[in-house]
Write a protein that holds these residues in place. Structure first.
Motif: not given
Length: 703
Positions: A183-187, A123-128, A174-181, A160-165
């Motif tokens: 990718e990072t959280l997906g991994k 579910y966390a991955r789906e939220l991304l 921290a200035g991370t671009p959305e696409a990188t966010i 979990w929605r709030k945790r992923v948020k």
């Protein structure tokens, strides 16, 4: 061919992992016969021989159930309330099940845990895919150990929605671009999911037995065969292997450090960042693919008997997934774990026109190679032997005082603590032990004279426990030196290791070991370090969280008690100079910028810890972040340099987990912390210098 074959192995490993994730819940795990026997045997030993005799009955059964669930899901992110209700129908049956060699209850619970784990992370991955609205005024509960379990799947998903948020917002701030966010959280969530498919029955059994043993008393533990081996290595500071520190990074076992003088470093064929994709035994053994394998299992394959051959299939650090592999052949050898050994340094303290040399001995653990000592090896490794050599070296350097740094020393060998105390007090009692029958025995050393009779300080913190507390308490009771730092852990119990295979006369290692509390130790003044720890003579600030670290944080810790003092004669009276020592310390604390910054960081960190709830509104969070950044910038402007401390790692967070940063960044961060000014040690050295000065003044007056 090697490049193609290596790429195929990597590809198949990732495909296998992906297929597993698509397949739903991991296959159910089931107990093994020897595990059930080990649990039954442990119950017999614990019931009759533990210091705190607690029968395995319905009452203990319920405690085991609660603790087991807590170990699996401490922050209540995975189970539903209905799961808990179902589990608790068996809360009074665990005792009967253990005596019947039946472990189906804990394994059934774990299989539900795995199922919930996969559901939540999926579910966390789906939220991304959709992202979040950070203008809303929402809050996220950071510390959930006392929160109610979610009642429904919808309630759990909102949690979990709030945790992923929150994970997303930390990276965004921290200035991370959305696409990188994404990718990072997906991994991150993908790697967490992959771990769910790597659990084995040993993991379930170890967790369950930890719940059982810790339900009796906090420092009683079950050690499976692998854990027992690791414990043995930590005590003798040596192992047989290749001399490489390994870390799991993105499904690869990666070399994080090469031990100087080890086979890996001497070969010249391996470097930090290299990835191990295959391991083979001997010169002709078949390469076993280890991509996606847990690092502890890779370690088992690499360790072995001395002078035997192990071959490694290496994907170099600078190569891509389709890069050229390198086959490295190494001969296993004894590896000394010198990072955990005693070390010394000398610091110069200037007091007006006078300079004093203060020797510092850092001791991370009270180690001892028990096997080598039993064999009669004259050169066996131990903490006391190493410290004796360092003291002799410091005496040759004509130091004016010695600091024993025991910060984060969690203990170890009791005889080593007794022997080390003798270096500073000579012959006499060191501690008192009381067994389960109430019998009291005084332990001391027979050393005729001390090795060091000059000014002495012992630096402790909340992580100083057990043998560290025995040493610090004895030095304090004898009036032999000044104790400085934070109140210690508060562990006043003695453990012994019981080999369950020996108990069962089992010829091969199958059942593991019990590290079991058999006695409580008392100070020679009649008090105990249990629960209260050792209170320093001069208290310094620290970053420890007393609510989560220390004996008082356990709900079933043994109580503080007092017995009659032992027959001993104090060697000094540090109390006569304490008021002046405190006064000089307070004066420095008011003017020393580094110390003032440390106090500020400690207070700031305490405030952060006390925040159980955090805003998910970007404007509010950004304002808080800017406050922290401006605080550190003001500090940097004041002294013309940056500051590196434990607190800074929190205040300047980048939203990444440790294994998500580059290896070079991790190592650089560690080096920066290692090289940073040790404010607490510096102040301890100054306090001891003051003590040396005051002792000389007092001695001159007496003469």
């Amino acid at each position: 061919m090697r490049t193609k074959f290596g790429l195929l192995l990597v590809f198949l490993a990732f495909v296998s992992s992906a297929q597993a994730l698509e397949a739903g819940s991991p296959p159910p795990l089931a107990p093994e016969e020897e595990q059930a026997k080990a649990a039954h045997l442990s119950a017999q030993v614990l019931t009759y021989y533990h210091y705190k005799k607690v029968p395995l009955d319905d009452a203990l059964s319920e405690k085991i159930m609660n603790r087991y669930i807590e170990l699996l899901d401490p922050e209540r992110f995975f189970f539903l309330q209905s799961d808990i209700d179902q589990f608790m129908t068996n809360r009074d049956k665990i005792d009967d099940a253990i005596f019947s060699d039946d472990l189906s209850i804990p394994f059934a619970i774990f299989n539900v845990y795995e199922q919930r784990y996969v559901e939540r992370l999926t579910y966390a991955r789906e939220l991304l895919k959709t992202g979040f609205d950070f203008s809303k005024n929402e809050e996220f509960t950071l510390i959930r150990d006392k929160e109610p379990w979610p009642k429904t799947t919808a309630e759990s998903q909102d949690l979990w929605r709030k945790r992923v948020k929150n994970d997303w917002l930390r990276l965004k701030l921290a200035g991370t671009p959305e696409a990188t966010i994404r990718e990072t959280l997906g991994k991150r969530y993908g790697n967490s999911l992959a771990r769910a498919y790597k659990y084995k029955s040993d993991d379930v059994f170890q967790t369950f037995m930890t719940a059982y043993t810790n339900s009796i008393e906090p420092h009683t533990d079950y050690l499976g065969v692998a854990a027992a081996s690791d414990f043995d290595i930590s005590m003798k500071l040596s192992l047989v292997g290749i001399g490489a520190v390994l870390q799991e990074r993105d499904e690869y076992t990666t070399i994080r450090e090469l031990v100087p003088g080890g086979p890996a470093q001497l070969s010249g064929q391996l470097a930090v960042g290299d990835r191990i994709v295959g391991v083979a035994q001997g010169k002709d053994g078949t390469l076993v693919d280890v991509v996606g394998t847990r690092v502890n299992e890779v370690v088992k394959l690499i360790r072995g008997e001395k002078d035997t051959v192990v071959r490694l299939d290496i994907l170099p650090s600078d190569a891509g997934l389709d890069g050229k592999h390198r086959l490295v052949t190494l001969v296993r050898d004894n590896i000394s774990l010198d990072k955990q050994a005693a070390k010394k340094s000398v610091q110069i303290v200037k007091d007006g026109d006078i300079s004093r040399k203060i020797g510092v001995i850092s001791l991370p653990t009270f180690y001892e190679d028990f096997d080598a000592r039993r064999r009669g090896d004259k050169d066996y490794r131990s903490a006391s032997r190493d410290v004796a050599k360092l003291l002799a070296e410091l005496e040759k350097e004509k130091v004016d005082g010695v600091v024993i740094d025991l910060r984060n020393n969690g203990g170890g060998s009791l005889p080593q603590a007794i022997e080390l105390t003798g270096f500073f007090v000579g012959k006499g009692p060191v501690l008192q032990q009381r067994n389960g029958d109430g019998e009291i025995r005084v332990n001391g050393n027979k050393r005729a004279t001390a090795l060091w009779t000059g000014p002495l300080a012992v630096l402790i913190n909340r992580g100083s426990a057990s043998a560290s507390e025995i040493f610090a308490a004895a030095i304090q009771d004898y009036g032999r030196g000044v104790i400085i730092g934070e109140p210690s852990f508060g562990k006043g119990t003695v453990q012994t290791v019981v080999d369950l295979d020996e108990e069962a006369r089992n010829p091969k290692p199958e059942f593991g070991e019990l590290k079991m509390t058999v006695a409580q130790f008392f100070r020679i003044n009649g008090g105990t370090t249990q629960l209260r720890g050792v209170t320093p003579d001069i208290v310094l600030p620290g970053f420890s969280d007393e609510e989560k670290l220390g004996e008082s944080s356990y709900d079933n810790a043994l109580p503080w008690l007092q017995i009659k003092p032992a027959n001993y004669k104090p060697l000094g009276d540090i109390k006569t100079v304490l008021p002046e020592l405190q006064s000089r310390h307070d004066a420095r604390a008011k003017t020393d910028k580094d110390f003032k910054d440390l106090v500020e960081d400690v207070n700031e960190l305490d405030d952060l810890r006390n925040k159980r709830i955090i805003s998910l509104n970007e404007t509010e969070r950004r304002a808080e972040r800017e406050r922290q950044v401006n605080r550190l910038k003001a500090r940097e402007a004041a002294d013309g340099k940056g500051s590196v401390s434990q607190a800074d790692l929190v205040f300047q967070e980048d939203g990444l987990q440790a294994n998500e940063r580059s290896l070079s960044a991790d190592i650089a961060s560690e080096k920066a912390l290692k090289d940073a000014k040790d404010v607490l040690l510096d102040e301890t050295v100054h306090i001891l210098s003051d003590a040396a000065d005051l002792t000389k003044v007092k001695s001159a007056k007496n003469n």
